[in-house]
Design an enzyme around this catalytic site. Structure first.
Site, PDB file in Angstrom:
ATOM      1  N   ASP A 294       0.872  -1.168   0.000  1.00  0.00           N
ATOM      2  CA  ASP A 294       0.000   0.000   0.000  1.00  0.00           C
ATOM      3  C   ASP A 294       0.921   1.234   0.000  1.00  0.00           C
ATOM      4  O   ASP A 294       2.138   1.124   0.183  1.00  0.00           O
ATOM      5  CB  ASP A 294      -0.959  -0.017   1.196  1.00  0.00           C
ATOM      6  CG  ASP A 294      -2.199   0.834   0.898  1.00  0.00           C
ATOM      7  OD1 ASP A 294      -2.117   1.712   0.012  1.00  0.00           O
ATOM      8  OD2 ASP A 294      -3.240   0.643   1.553  1.00  0.00           O
TER       9      ASP A 294
HETATM   10  C1  BGC Z   1      -4.946   3.219  -0.017  1.00  0.00           C
HETATM   11  C2  BGC Z   1      -5.096   2.175  -1.104  1.00  0.00           C
HETATM   12  C3  BGC Z   1      -4.918   2.816  -2.433  1.00  0.00           C
HETATM   13  C4  BGC Z   1      -3.567   3.488  -2.487  1.00  0.00           C
HETATM   14  C5  BGC Z   1      -3.228   4.121  -3.811  1.00  0.00           C
HETATM   15  C6  BGC Z   1      -3.687   4.033  -0.178  1.00  0.00           C
HETATM   16  O1  BGC Z   1      -3.617   5.097   0.698  1.00  0.00           O
HETATM   17  O2  BGC Z   1      -4.957   2.579   1.235  1.00  0.00           O
HETATM   18  O3  BGC Z   1      -6.336   1.535  -0.986  1.00  0.00           O
HETATM   19  O4  BGC Z   1      -5.048   1.864  -3.459  1.00  0.00           O
HETATM   20  O5  BGC Z   1      -3.539   4.494  -1.494  1.00  0.00           O
HETATM   21  O6  BGC Z   1      -3.969   5.236  -4.056  1.00  0.00           O
END
Ligand code: BGC
Length: 748
Positions: A294
């Site tokens: 993530d």
């Molecule tokens: C979120 C994810 C997301 C990623 C990219 C993160 O902060 O938890 O779900 O896909 O950002 O935008």
């Protein structure tokens, strides 16, 4: 089947040979490059970390507008140098093709890039939030929604979505419940697979589909206190029984990538968990694609106190099975040093590179790196068929929670309608979280939808009444005057789009601001009050439940919100959605979910039972609940007679009859319980569902076929046990059970 070239699936061994050949030519820098995804950076360097950016914004060193308008650095030089495997945040065909051209023509080895984005519910055509879509209980419709999102996003150059979110969510304080399919493991697994199929199709080479990335592995929805990014404390049995099955279903549906969760489970950050990534996903589920972190989660292993520094974090996550780092360059900066110091072997890097290249080869990117043209964007975005599907999905997502005296459906020539509330004429509020491709100004508001539906037949009096947040009540007088002058009031209240989704946990589950006070003032006029809720999570609204004449839970319905809501309000569509999360009576009950283990003292009239002294133990609305403009009767439950042994399939049948006056669809649910076992089992669990369309008076027999091997559970050593005994079955309109029977199941 005719064996044309198009029908030929890639031969895995051929791909592995190609990977071997390519790996042999790659420098260490190029290999590490494949493990890195970055977004276009506003400052143009890898040195600016996300923390530093946030600090600058918080300290006012840069304004939000400045931040948004700053020229972006698309890292062309790094692409040219073969130092990037993927780019995030690129949303046009022209730009992605331009960057892909640099990767293909100007980098030494010409390895194509992936273009990732959060395509969560629709793209330019905004679909309902995923939680809402799941309330349709129609996997085929969710598949179609994801397919349309993929078609639009792929036209805009996106080749990879960070979706579906398959986290089981039992805590509505957590803002991210909006992104998933709710609290149930079985339903969540069915929906996870449907969404993966919708995004990816059956062939990763299909240029109208995009690579899926089920997330967040794992149990992110179990964050303590419902607070985002918080710790998770969970037994291995619970993890495997309730939280992991949707990931397995997504893997079995062929998901090409997965994303690790931010949280730790029992002290191990998920990005560094070999148990999750290696033992569960690769070994047990047979996953062959790649794992991405993530955003910034590798570096956050340092903040977790699990790694000394970013190099340590990089070593620990690679060793645990993470392949790609999503950040501003943690792997890129740290891995060369880790190799130089002998803390990682080049083999460890090769393994991760192999996973990423395998996906790129399976997608056919080496042969067809440009998957779109700017012309396709124009033809595809907001296509009529997409808008029609979004409207249909939105109608199917609505849940009718209350309908006293058949207040609904309304007549189009109702007379005078007062439309009130901060979300009645609100475009942004309909889109929900993560609506990156959708545009506010293309949204039909509820007010517009109603106006168009009743044009020339009823008079509309509109008053905003109050804001979503805040204490200002100056608008009340106008709203009350409108109500007094009208025959009926429709109040549209709820949450703004940014009150759910990431970093949007709430401590309170009531209507924000003075919205409930507004409703009380409207109800005091004595006019029938129809409440339309627009929100990203279940809200605890006992006063509304007791006093509104009718309640429609509309969630956040997307671009066509207004038309979909009007279709249901005026009976052009008979609502059939049912809740996929329990709606609590009060935040104090949370987490409250239907399939909890049997307690030693179930709630009852006696004091010393499992309940509260200052409020009910029962939720406001149970999981699986939803009304229709017609009514249904359940009868004639049929179960197999005599003993059944594990391994056999059993049929459970009931007859459903439409006992009302209009045609309607009913979601019929099958629940099972194992009342006595060597481990305390849930009071009941969903094991099947289907939707039937019935005309007035019509009956239909519904049969569920259940594999008795699905009736087991895990012990402490994670052995899957099938224990003989009496099992209870219910065929029921919701999780509170109606037709009940039992079957004796034995060991062969
Ligand atoms: C979120 C994810 C997301 C990623 C990219 C993160 O902060 O938890 O779900 O896909 O950002 O935008």
């Amino acid at each position: 089947m005719i064996d044309t070239e198009q029908n030929q699936k890639p031969d895995p061994s051929e791909i592995e040979q190609k990977i071997d050949a390519l790996l042999a030519r790659m420098t260490l820098t190029e290999k590490i490059g494949q493990l890195q995804i970055v977004n276009p950076s506003i400052f143009g360097t890898f040195e600016e970390t996300i923390e530093e950016l946030i600090e600058k914004l918080t300290e006012g060193k840069i304004s939000v507008a400045e931040f948004q308008n700053m020229p972006r650095n698309y890292h062309e030089q790094e692409i040219r140098d073969g130092q990037l495997g993927a780019m995030g945040g690129v949303t046009s065909a022209e730009k992605s093709n331009e960057l892909q051209r640099i990767a293909i023509e100007e980098s030494r080895l010409g390895i194509p890039l992936l273009f990732g984005l959060d395509v969560i519910h629709g793209f330019r055509t905004g679909f309902p939030i995923p939680l809402a879509e799941a309330c349709s209980w129609e996997p085929e419709k969710l598949e179609l929604s994801a397919q349309i999102a993929a078609r639009e996003a792929s036209a805009a150059g996106i080749t990879w979505t960070y979706a579906p979110m398959v986290d089981i969510s039992r805590d509505p304080r957590w803002g991210r419940v909006a992104e998933g399919a709710g609290e149930d493991t079985y339903l969540g697994s069915v929906m996870a697979a449907a969404r993966v199929r919708g995004f990816q199709g059956t062939d990763l080479k299909d240029t109208e589909r995009i690579l899926a990335c089920p997330k967040h592995l794992a149990a992110y929805g179990a964050a303590v206190g419902g607070r985002d990014y918080n710790t998770v404390n969970l037994s291995a049995q619970y993890l495997h029984e309730f939280y992991l099955p949707p990931f397995r279903a997504a893997a079995e549906a062929g998901a090409g990538t997965f994303m690790a969760a931010f949280n730790d489970i029992n002290g191990i950050p998920c990005s560094a968990s070999s148990q999750l990534m290696e033992a569960f996903l690769r070994q047990s589920c047979g996953f062959e694609g790649f794992m991405v972190s993530d955003a910034n989660a590798v570096a956050e292993c340092v903040t977790h106190g699990f790694a000394q520094d970013k190099t340590d974090a990089s070593v620990k996550t690679v060793v645990a099975g993470l392949d790609m780092d999503m950040s501003d360059g943690t792997y890129w900066n740290a891995l060369p040093q880790a190799i130089a110091e002998g803390r990682l072997q080049e083999n460890d890097i090769d393994k991760a590179v192999r996973h990423i290249l395998r996906v790129k080869f399976r997608m056919g990117l080496f042969d067809q790196p440009y998957r779109t043209t700017p012309g396709r964007e124009e033809q595809t975005l907001l296509a009529d068929a997409h808008l029609a599907a979004a409207r249909d999905m939105a109608r199917r997502s609505i849940v009718l929670l209350k309908n006293d005296n058949q207040t609904l459906p309304l007549k189009k020539n109702q007379g005078r309608l007062a439309i009130v509330g901060p979300l009645a004429d609100n475009q942004a509020g309909m889109l929900g979280t993560w609506a990156i491709g959708a545009r506010e100004d293309e949204v039909t508001t509820i007010l517009q939808g109603i106006r168009e539906a009743v044009a020339g037949q009823s008079e509309i009096l509109y008053a905003r009444g109050c804001d979503i947040m805040g204490t200002e009540k100056d608008g009340f007088a106008q709203a009350i005057a409108a109500a007094e002058a009208a025959d009926l009031v429709i109040a549209v209240v709820g949450e703004s789009s940014d009150m759910s989704g990431e970093a949007a946990s709430r401590i309170d589950l009531t209507l924000p601001g003075v919205q409930e006070e507004l409703l009380r003032a409207l109800a005091a006029t004595g006019k029938p009050l129809v409440v339309l809720l627009a929100n990203g999570r279940p809200l605890a609204l006992p006063w509304v439940a007791a006093h509104a004449s009718a309640i429609l839970e509309t969630w956040q319905l997307g671009t066509l919100a207004g038309h979909a809501a009007a279709d249901v309000l005026f009976g052009d569509f008979n609502p059939s959605g049912k809740l996929v999360m329990t709606v609590p009576y009060s935040v104090g009950q949370v987490p409250v979910y239907y399939n909890h283990p049997q307690t030693g003292r179930p709630a009852g009239p006696i004091k010393f039972t499992s309940k509260y002294i200052d409020g009910p133990a029962e939720p406001l609305y149970p999981f699986g609940f939803g009304l229709s403009y017609t009514s249904f009767a359940y009868k004639d439950l049929k179960l197999p007679e005599g003993k059944i042994s594990f391994g056999q399939k059993i049929n459970i049948t009931a007859t459903i009859q439409n006992t009302g006056k209009v045609t309607g669809e009913e979601i019929v649910q099958l629940y099972v319980a194992d009342p006595v076992a060597s481990r305390v089992r849930p009071v009941r669990e969903l094991k099947g569902f289907c939707k039937v369309m019935l005309e007035p008076g019509q009956s239909q027999e519904v049969t569920f076929q259940l594999d008795t091997r699905d009736l087991g559970f895990y012990d402490e050593q994670l052995q899957y046990l099938l224990e003989p005994g009496l099992f209870k079955f219910w065929i029921s309109p919701d999780s509170t059970g109606s037709l009940e029977g039992q079957v004796m199941i034995t060991n062969a």
